[in-house]
Design an enzyme around this catalytic site. Sequence first.
Site, PDB file in Angstrom:
ATOM      1  N   GLY A  88       0.864  -0.980   0.293  1.00 11.79           N
ATOM      2  CA  GLY A  88       0.062  -0.140   0.064  1.00 11.79           C
ATOM      3  C   GLY A  88       0.782   1.304  -0.037  1.00 11.79           C
ATOM      4  CB  SER A  89       4.035   2.267   1.741  1.00 13.07           C
ATOM      5  OG  SER A  89       3.559   2.101   3.040  1.00 13.07           O
ATOM      6  CG  ASP A 196      -6.067   2.065   7.022  1.00 11.48           C
ATOM      7  OD1 ASP A 196      -5.432   0.978   6.770  1.00 11.48           O
ATOM      8  OD2 ASP A 196      -5.973   3.027   7.756  1.00 11.48           O
ATOM      9  CG  HIS A 226      -4.850  -3.276   5.179  1.00  9.95           C
ATOM     10  ND1 HIS A 226      -3.417  -3.229   5.375  1.00  9.95           N
ATOM     11  CD2 HIS A 226      -5.469  -1.931   5.815  1.00  9.95           C
ATOM     12  CE1 HIS A 226      -3.199  -1.973   5.942  1.00  9.95           C
ATOM     13  NE2 HIS A 226      -4.198  -1.414   5.993  1.00  9.95           N
ATOM     14  CG  ASN A 294      10.890  -4.524 -10.385  1.00  7.74           C
ATOM     15  OD1 ASN A 294       9.652  -4.358 -10.285  1.00  7.74           O
ATOM     16  ND2 ASN A 294      11.961  -5.520 -10.248  1.00  7.74           N
TER      17      ASN A 294
END
Length: 448
Positions: A88-89, A196, A226, A294
């Site tokens: 997610g980051s 979230d 999650h 990448n």
Amino acid sequence: MSKKEELKQQILQLTREYYSEVHKTSKVFEPGKSFVNYGGRYFDDAELVNLVDSSLDFWLTAGPWVHKFEIRFAEWLGVRYCSLTNSGSSANLLAFMTLTSPQLGERRIKKGDEVITVACGFPTTVTPIIQYGAIPVFVDVTVPEYNIDVTKLEEAYSEKTKAVMIAHSLGNPFDLQSVKEFCDKHNLWLVEDNCDALGSEYTINGETKKTGTIGHIGTSSFYPPHHMTMGEGGAVYTNDPLLHKLTNSFRDWGRDCWCVGGVDNTCKYRFSKQFGELPLGYDHKYVYSHFGYNLKLTDMQAAIGCAQLEKLDGIVEARRKNFQTLLDGLQGTEGLILPEPQKNSNPSWFGFLISVKEDAGFTRNDLSEYLESKKIQTRNLFAGNLLKHPAFDEMRRTGEGYRVAGGLKGTDFVLNNTFWIGVYPGMTEEMLQYMISTIKEFVSSHKA
């Protein structure tokens, strides 16, 4: 049936049996002895079978399972395009970097431009802004919604503002109607950090859509706690074909080519074009239009995701049900502020937020430590106030690299007074009632 297929079916059947023997066994919940986790993996034999199935093909990088998931996930969200990535980051990084592409012309975000966000949240919503050299402009949040105070948006705006990038806090959508109107008015990009809030819904003018699909770009995380998981993993999604192409370029080394793995010459001009100052006919597969990365994920992770996606509607409903059980059980508890859904929304909750009032007679830490002693996991609302963290030490000293619009009174309240407990689908009714009774027990013992 071929020998290969026969062997595969035997392996997959044994995998199902292994799941039943090792993972399916559930322990009896013992209040005060068993842990009540805030979140965790939620799966059955389908995920394990898909994982083993994909591993037997030994397509180690992105492949057919990734392609299958991207199509199905986009359909579930109701968007045209989805790009899988490794977290997610990374999804937030890709979403932001997409908006820096020179191909966006005057709308591109350049170094020194401003992006409106909040300090009350997870750091990697803000990190890409800072690392690129843009300026985050921090706006306060409201309690008990824990989302951006939209009355401060105009105060945050300047001629340098190019985007708004904020998260739906713990599943509760921010005021999308107000934020979108603000972005439309000033021709700003809107990035929804939906990590979230997968499955949350918001209604504007009678039309209901899933969060993450109302702005220009949405992001998701598939980390184990999650809503759904691939172990690691994330996604970037959009309805804009150009933004989708740019996201894939930044994800895939910054290359100009858009051929999928193992396929050549999709564009039909692999050796016939001239790019930059490269010689005419330079292989398009090795032409780079961006300074990229990448950030792909493996086919095996996507295979797990395909099985999780089949369960996602049920997961969302279970989270909503567990949230409501906690809300009903804790309603009226003295000294506590309970969460409220944003108007016009139907949240897919990641957790149950609780704030301790200033005059409660006990602190957030008092209550959190008590719950932890009773084996109930608690978590703060991530950074609380990101500006107070060591990462900002140098920036605070110089006063450069960020801006605050108005005060951060609500943010500091969250920093000192707020925590959350879990609502994930693995919760049983016994666990939920144990959390309710334990919180009430603590509060009753601390009455003045």
